[in-house]
Design a protein around this motif. Structure first.
Motif, PDB file in Angstrom:
ATOM      1  N   UNK A   1      60.925  34.511  39.348  1.00 23.25           N
ATOM      2  CA  UNK A   1      61.160  35.494  40.407  1.00 23.25           C
ATOM      3  C   UNK A   1      61.146  36.916  39.847  1.00 23.25           C
ATOM      4  N   UNK A   2      61.731  37.061  38.662  1.00 27.30           N
ATOM      5  CA  UNK A   2      61.722  38.386  38.044  1.00 27.30           C
ATOM      6  C   UNK A   2      60.297  38.769  37.645  1.00 27.30           C
ATOM      7  N   UNK A   3      59.532  37.814  37.146  1.00 28.81           N
ATOM      8  CA  UNK A   3      58.145  38.085  36.783  1.00 28.81           C
ATOM      9  C   UNK A   3      57.347  38.526  38.005  1.00 28.81           C
ATOM     10  N   UNK A   4      57.552  37.877  39.119  1.00 30.30           N
ATOM     11  CA  UNK A   4      56.864  38.258  40.350  1.00 30.30           C
ATOM     12  C   UNK A   4      57.235  39.691  40.744  1.00 30.30           C
ATOM     13  N   UNK A   5      58.523  40.027  40.670  1.00 32.60           N
ATOM     14  CA  UNK A   5      58.960  41.380  41.018  1.00 32.60           C
ATOM     15  C   UNK A   5      58.275  42.425  40.130  1.00 32.60           C
ATOM     16  N   UNK A   6      58.192  42.119  38.825  1.00 30.56           N
ATOM     17  CA  UNK A   6      57.591  43.070  37.890  1.00 30.56           C
ATOM     18  C   UNK A   6      56.093  43.222  38.134  1.00 30.56           C
ATOM     19  N   UNK A   7      55.416  42.123  38.421  1.00 28.37           N
ATOM     20  CA  UNK A   7      53.976  42.179  38.690  1.00 28.37           C
ATOM     21  C   UNK A   7      53.692  42.992  39.952  1.00 28.37           C
ATOM     22  N   UNK A   8      54.448  42.718  40.996  1.00 34.45           N
ATOM     23  CA  UNK A   8      54.253  43.436  42.256  1.00 34.45           C
ATOM     24  C   UNK A   8      54.552  44.920  42.089  1.00 34.45           C
TER      25      UNK A   8
END
Length: 292
Positions: free
Chosen positions: A235-242
């Protein structure tokens, strides 16, 4: 414990209340109530005025709202009680309930303040969701009707069902509380995903053994502790990518993965899209992707 307390009833002509009590001076009275540490049970059809308030009562009051709604008081605070909700007014407090000017149907229990019902104790009134509120209401109606007819055996059977439904409602809320607390225990992973997290650390924070934490997580969150750690990292990876915080390799490192291939594989398993494809979609202005 002192049984001296203040109590106020103000019931209008349009309100109909039916109840059964555990003590001999109640009419009707049902001895089986006392076996479950219940002082009384009843139901109300409110069409007009109703105001009940108590200070220092040595019992808990539990309301089950089926239709309409009313106001529950907690000292100076006012809470709205609507259909499909349960209100718990703990013993020894200053609380009550009153009509809100519209028709209102509810069932209620007066529960002794004893260890068997310790889950009802507290400093403040609480309002909780209640599944199958109508079943509880109808069961209490049958309980009262059979007691009035003098059918103690049938009334006792209805009481058993009412208590089972009530305990199920309390257990459901307890399960939700445990799930929420477990989620919070794993929340630090999202804020420091690259840290080397150990299941034993979370077990210590929750106050149980690692094995017991594993059982709790599987039961209440349908995932193992290790899976929950991975979920928070993804979830944190998704936030950072977005947010455009870097390329795939940079984000992989920020969430604790040294190998980009391993990170990409895990991300794809979790969101059904690779991190590279997500970045391409963001650059192309396509925006969204599965929430996961």
């Amino acid at each position: 414990m002192s049984t001296i307390y203040q109590e106020m009833f103000d019931i209008g002509e349009g309100t109909r209340q039916v109840s059964v009590g555990a003590r001999r001076f109640h009419h009707p009275h049902l001895r089986a109530l006392a076996e479950h540490e219940l002082l009384s049970a009843g139901h109300s059809e409110v069409d007009g005025h109703l105001h009940v308030e108590r200070i220092g009562a040595p019992f808990h009051v539990v309301l089950f709202c089926v239709d309409g709604g009313g106001v529950v008081t907690d000292g100076a605070s006012r809470l709205t009680l609507g259909p499909g909700q349960m209100a718990i007014l703990p013993a020894l407090g200053h609380s009550g309930f009153r009509s809100a000017g519209t028709p209102w149907r509810l069932a209620w229990l007066l529960v002794n303040d004893v260890p068997a019902w310790r889950m009802l104790a507290g400093d403040h009134v609480s309002i909780r969701p209640l599944m199958h509120a109508d079943s509880l209401y109808q069961t209490v109606r049958v309980l009262c009707a059979e007691a009035i007819l003098g059918q103690a055996g049938f009334a006792a059977q209805a009481l058993l069902l009412a208590v089972d439904l009530f305990r199920r409602a309390l257990a459901s809320h307890a399960d939700e509380a445990i799930a929420a607390r477990l989620q919070m225990v794993f929340e630090p992973v999202r804020h420091a995903p690259a840290q080397e997290w150990r299941v034993e650390d979370f077990a210590r924070a929750y106050g149980v053994s690692a094995a017991h934490l594993h059982r709790l997580c599987v039961r209440h969150l349908d995932a193992t502790p290790q899976q929950l750690i991975i979920r928070q990292r993804m979830r944190r990876a998704r936030e950072l990518l977005v947010a455009g915080a870097g390329n795939v390799a940079t984000i992989a490192e920020q969430v604790g993965y040294q190998e980009v291939a391993s990170f990409s594989r895990r991300f794809r398993q979790h969101f059904d899209v690779s991190p590279g494809a997500l970045l391409q979609a963001m650059r192309a202005g396509q925006g969204g992707f599965p929430a996961g």
